[in-house]
Every structure is written in structure tokens, then in C-alpha cells.
Design an enzyme around this catalytic site. Structure first.
Site, PDB file in Angstrom:
ATOM      1  N   ASN A 144      10.786   3.297  19.289  1.00 36.38           N
ATOM      2  CA  ASN A 144      10.106   2.300  18.461  1.00 36.38           C
ATOM      3  C   ASN A 144       8.624   2.590  18.240  1.00 36.38           C
ATOM      4  OD1 ASN A 144       9.505  -0.559  17.431  1.00 36.38           O
ATOM      5  ND2 ASN A 144       8.301  -0.455  19.331  1.00 36.38           N
ATOM      6  N   GLY A 190       5.081   3.504  17.169  1.00 37.70           N
ATOM      7  CA  GLY A 190       4.615   4.083  15.911  1.00 37.70           C
ATOM      8  C   GLY A 190       3.233   3.562  15.547  1.00 37.70           C
ATOM      9  N   TYR A 195       3.027   8.384   6.927  1.00 35.88           N
ATOM     10  CA  TYR A 195       3.977   7.438   7.532  1.00 35.88           C
ATOM     11  C   TYR A 195       5.353   7.541   6.857  1.00 35.88           C
ATOM     12  CZ  TYR A 195       5.424   2.817   9.378  1.00 35.88           C
ATOM     13  OH  TYR A 195       6.069   1.771  10.008  1.00 35.88           O
TER      14      TYR A 195
HETATM   15  N1  CAA Z   1       1.111   1.413  -6.736  1.00 33.42           N
HETATM   16  C1  CAA Z   1       0.307   1.887  -7.717  1.00 33.42           C
HETATM   17  N2  CAA Z   1      -1.030   1.784  -7.690  1.00 33.42           N
HETATM   18  C2  CAA Z   1      -1.566   1.161  -6.635  1.00 33.42           C
HETATM   19  C3  CAA Z   1      -0.789   0.623  -5.595  1.00 33.42           C
HETATM   20  C4  CAA Z   1       0.606   0.776  -5.675  1.00 33.42           C
HETATM   21  N3  CAA Z   1       1.433   0.286  -4.725  1.00 33.42           N
HETATM   22  N4  CAA Z   1      -1.603   0.062  -4.689  1.00 33.42           N
HETATM   23  C5  CAA Z   1      -2.870   0.246  -5.158  1.00 33.42           C
HETATM   24  N5  CAA Z   1      -2.843   0.887  -6.340  1.00 33.42           N
HETATM   25  C6  CAA Z   1      -3.984   1.261  -7.156  1.00 33.42           C
HETATM   26  C7  CAA Z   1      -5.007   0.150  -7.208  1.00 33.42           C
HETATM   27  O1  CAA Z   1      -4.674  -0.785  -8.206  1.00 33.42           O
HETATM   28  C8  CAA Z   1      -6.299   0.890  -7.519  1.00 33.42           C
HETATM   29  O2  CAA Z   1      -6.322   1.230  -8.865  1.00 33.42           O
HETATM   30  P1  CAA Z   1      -7.728   1.356  -9.654  1.00 33.42           P
HETATM   31  O3  CAA Z   1      -8.482   2.433  -8.946  1.00 33.42           O
HETATM   32  O4  CAA Z   1      -7.291   1.742 -11.035  1.00 33.42           O
HETATM   33  O5  CAA Z   1      -8.335   0.010  -9.545  1.00 33.42           O
HETATM   34  C9  CAA Z   1      -6.128   2.199  -6.738  1.00 33.42           C
HETATM   35  O6  CAA Z   1      -4.694   2.362  -6.567  1.00 33.42           O
HETATM   36  C10 CAA Z   1      -6.801   2.173  -5.404  1.00 33.42           C
HETATM   37  O7  CAA Z   1      -6.229   1.091  -4.634  1.00 33.42           O
HETATM   38  P2  CAA Z   1      -6.966   0.481  -3.393  1.00 33.42           P
HETATM   39  O8  CAA Z   1      -8.211  -0.201  -3.846  1.00 33.42           O
HETATM   40  O9  CAA Z   1      -6.013  -0.323  -2.571  1.00 33.42           O
HETATM   41  O10 CAA Z   1      -7.397   1.827  -2.617  1.00 33.42           O
HETATM   42  P3  CAA Z   1      -8.080   1.957  -1.254  1.00 33.42           P
HETATM   43  O11 CAA Z   1      -8.454   3.398  -1.122  1.00 33.42           O
HETATM   44  O12 CAA Z   1      -9.112   0.913  -1.040  1.00 33.42           O
HETATM   45  O13 CAA Z   1      -6.892   1.590  -0.221  1.00 33.42           O
HETATM   46  C11 CAA Z   1      -4.868   1.825   0.919  1.00 33.42           C
HETATM   47  C12 CAA Z   1      -5.766   2.381  -0.182  1.00 33.42           C
HETATM   48  C13 CAA Z   1      -5.596   1.910   2.261  1.00 33.42           C
HETATM   49  C14 CAA Z   1      -3.648   2.710   0.975  1.00 33.42           C
HETATM   50  C15 CAA Z   1      -4.522   0.373   0.604  1.00 33.42           C
HETATM   51  O14 CAA Z   1      -3.994   0.304  -0.712  1.00 33.42           O
HETATM   52  C16 CAA Z   1      -3.478  -0.183   1.543  1.00 33.42           C
HETATM   53  O15 CAA Z   1      -3.762  -0.533   2.681  1.00 33.42           O
HETATM   54  N6  CAA Z   1      -2.224  -0.284   1.100  1.00 33.42           N
HETATM   55  C17 CAA Z   1      -1.110  -0.804   1.887  1.00 33.42           C
HETATM   56  C18 CAA Z   1      -0.337   0.302   2.483  1.00 33.42           C
HETATM   57  C19 CAA Z   1       0.838  -0.290   3.205  1.00 33.42           C
HETATM   58  O16 CAA Z   1       1.712  -0.914   2.617  1.00 33.42           O
HETATM   59  N7  CAA Z   1       0.899  -0.087   4.507  1.00 33.42           N
HETATM   60  C20 CAA Z   1       1.949  -0.653   5.293  1.00 33.42           C
HETATM   61  C21 CAA Z   1       1.429  -0.889   6.668  1.00 33.42           C
HETATM   62  S1  CAA Z   1       2.615  -1.776   7.655  1.00 33.42           S
HETATM   63  C22 CAA Z   1       3.799  -0.673   7.941  1.00 33.42           C
HETATM   64  O17 CAA Z   1       3.719   0.468   7.653  1.00 33.42           O
HETATM   65  C23 CAA Z   1       5.022  -1.219   8.610  1.00 33.42           C
HETATM   66  C24 CAA Z   1       6.231  -0.890   7.858  1.00 33.42           C
HETATM   67  O18 CAA Z   1       6.986  -0.047   8.265  1.00 33.42           O
HETATM   68  C25 CAA Z   1       6.524  -1.639   6.632  1.00 33.42           C
END
Ligand code: CAA
Length: 252
Positions: free
Chosen positions: A94, A96, A159
Site C-alpha cells: 500500500n 505510496g 505516479y
Molecule cells: N487537463 C488539461 N489541462 C489541465 C488540467 C487537466 N486535468 N489541469 C490543469 N490544466 C491546465 C490548466 O488549466 C492550466 O492551463 P493554462 O496555463 O492555460 O491556464 C495549466 O494546465 C497549468 O495548470 P496548473 O495551474 O494546475 O499548473 P501548476 O503547475 O500550478 O500545477 C499540478 C500542476 C501540480 C499538477 C496541479 O495541477 C495539481 O496538483 N493537479 C492535481 C494532480 C492530481 O490529481 N493529483 C492526485 C493526487 S492524489 C492521488 O494521487 C491519489 C490517487 O491515487 C487518486
């Protein structure tokens, strides 16, 4: 649970927090002797604090030090477990981490940290206990993957790659040990209310929740329940399978 299962020993890696913690509770309630891991001596006090919390609820959990990303640490932790408990019947891989960042900004270190902790770990820990399970002709292995290993996720090439790798590992090993009384399965949680998911910026998290048909995050107990089902002796015909528990976020 059958009388035989009462003395079974279960290891849940990374069980101090999040989904792993719920799995420990669930398996203790089901009568298993449950052991979990903490990564380094610095984390021992926090692990013991959690152990005390469980004890207040009348639940007993064992602790071993094991850095799952490090093969030598896994070996010494596994030796410790076998010395104290004599055998291992159930292994839940588990532990991670996340290091979320878009690919163009991702460092080699962020890539490697996640691959070592989330994928190499599955090899490292399973390798330590597989021979014992083969010798005793019984074992239950559950590898915790993720919806993001199935569909990929923006900001998670590390990931998503590690979690996708777990599916291949499960299906290959399941075939190798199918005739030896050992089952190997994957559970793929979606977004569950844990520290890991709460670390995602709120604005991003809200957009993700909006994509979940059930309309909310999952609860750790909703994952733990499926793990308990899979590790039961009666689940002997389920192997090489992947269980999606994601509120309908990804169907295929
Ligand atoms: N698809 C397409 N475009 C996306 C997007 C998506 N899913 N998410 C963001 N974008 C775009 C944004 O709209 C933005 O566009 P513009 O530059 O044109 O405005 C651009 O991409 C940059 O987005 P961010 O401002 O979010 O970029 P950042 O560098 O500040 O952050 C990130 C990037 C850290 C990856 C942030 O988006 C984030 O934290 N995302 C979530 C990631 C996620 O889901 N993690 C899961 C963690 S929990 C886990 O992993 C457990 C599990 O098993 C489920």
C-alpha cells in the site's frame, strides 16, 4: 472467518495514515494479526503514537521499520517480522507517495522517488515474503494501484507510470503462483479523503470531484472493505484481477 484465519499474519505497508490505516483497522477487526511499517527511525515516535491510539480502541497492531523503496531495508524489516510472528499470510502493498508536477518541470529526482517508492517497493517487499508463501502453500497479495494508473493524470507522469506498472506486476505474478495457493490482485482506488488528496490545491480538487459521478470523495473504509474481501480464504478463485473503487470516475 474460519478458525484457520484467526492466526493469520497480515502486513500492510504504509499503514500509519490514509487508506492503509483503515485497512489495518479492518483486518484487525477481522481477526488478523496486523503489522504495518514506518519508513525511518525518525518516524518511529509518530508510528508509536498511532499504535497507542489504536490500543485505546482495543486494537493491537505491530510495527516494523521498513523503507519500502530500499531493498536492504525491506530485507531487514522482513527478517524482523518473521522473527516476531513466524510467518506471513497476507501482504498488502500500500505504501505510496506523490510528487505532482507537470512533466516539463519534473526533475529526475521527482521521477525516481515515486518510481522507487510506488513500484520498486512492490517488488522489494513481495520478494522478501514470496518464498515463505510458496513454502506454506498459501498467500494473499493485494497491490494498491490507483485510478490514475488506469487513465493517467495531468501532473502525474511519475505516479501514473508507477501505478500502471503495478497492474503488469499483478497479472504476471498471479500466473506464476496460481497453483501454489497464492492469489495476487490489484485494487485501484479513485480519489479518497486522505491527506494525499487533501494536499491537491482546493481549486484543482474541486474540479476533480466534479468529475466523480457519485459526487464526493471516497472514504478509506470503502477501500479497506474490498481488501478484506480479497484476502479471505474464500476468495481463492479471484486472482490477477483489478478492482476499481472510484465512484464511477473511470469505467472501462
Ligand atoms: N487537463 C488539461 N489541462 C489541465 C488540467 C487537466 N486535468 N489541469 C490543469 N490544466 C491546465 C490548466 O488549466 C492550466 O492551463 P493554462 O496555463 O492555460 O491556464 C495549466 O494546465 C497549468 O495548470 P496548473 O495551474 O494546475 O499548473 P501548476 O503547475 O500550478 O500545477 C499540478 C500542476 C501540480 C499538477 C496541479 O495541477 C495539481 O496538483 N493537479 C492535481 C494532480 C492530481 O490529481 N493529483 C492526485 C493526487 S492524489 C492521488 O494521487 C491519489 C490517487 O491515487 C487518486
Amino acid at each position: 472467518m474460519s478458525a484457520g484465519e484467526k492466526s493469520q499474519v497480515a502486513l500492510v505497508t504504509g499503514g500509519i495514515r490514509g487508506i492503509g490505516s483503515a485497512m489495518c483497522r479492518e483486518l484487525i477487526h477481522a481477526g488478523y494479526q496486523v503489522v504495518t511499517t514506518y519508513r525511518s527511525p525518525q518516524r518511529k515516535a509518530a508510528a508509536q503514537e498511532w499504535q497507542r491510539e489504536l490500543a485505546e480502541d482495543g486494537l493491537e497492531v505491530g510495527l516494523i521499520q521498513m523503507d519500502v523503496s530500499d531493498a536492504a531495508s525491506c530485507r531487514s524489516g522482513a527478517d524482523d517480522l518473521i522473527e516476531r510472528y513466524g510467518r506471513l499470510d497476507v501482504l498488502v502493498n500500500n505504501a505510496g507517495i506523490t510528487r505532482d508536477v507537470v512533466m516539463k518541470k519534473m526533475t529526475l529526482e521527482q521521477w525516481q522517488e515515486v518510481i522507487h517508492t510506488n513500484l520498486d517497493s512492490v517488488f522489494n517487499v513481495t520478494h522478501c515474503f514470496l518464498n515463505g508463501m510458496l513454502e506454506q502453500g498459501y498467500g494473499r497479495i493485494v497491490n494498491i494501484s490507483s485510478v490514475n494508473g488506469q487513465k493517467g493524470q495531468f501532473g502525474q507522469v511519475n505516479y501514473s507510470a508507477a501505478k500502471a506498472g503495478i497492474h503488469g506486476f499483478t497479472k504476471a505474478l498471479a500466473q506464476e503462483v496460481a497453483r501454489k495457493g497464492i492469489t495476487v490482485n490489484t485494487v485501484s482506488p479513485g480519489y479518497v479523503a486522505t491527506d494525499m488528496v487533501m494536499a491537491v490545491p482546493e481549486e484543482v480538487r474541486e474540479k476533480i470531484i466534479a468529475q466523480i459521478p457519485v459526487g464526493r470523495l471516497g472514504e478509506p473504509e470503502e477501500i479497506a472493505r474490498v481488501v478484506r474481501f480479497l484476502v479471505a480464504e474464500e476468495s481463492a478463485f479471484i486472482t490477477g484481477a483489478d478492482f476499481s473503487i472510484n465512484g464511477g470516475m473511470h469505467m472501462y
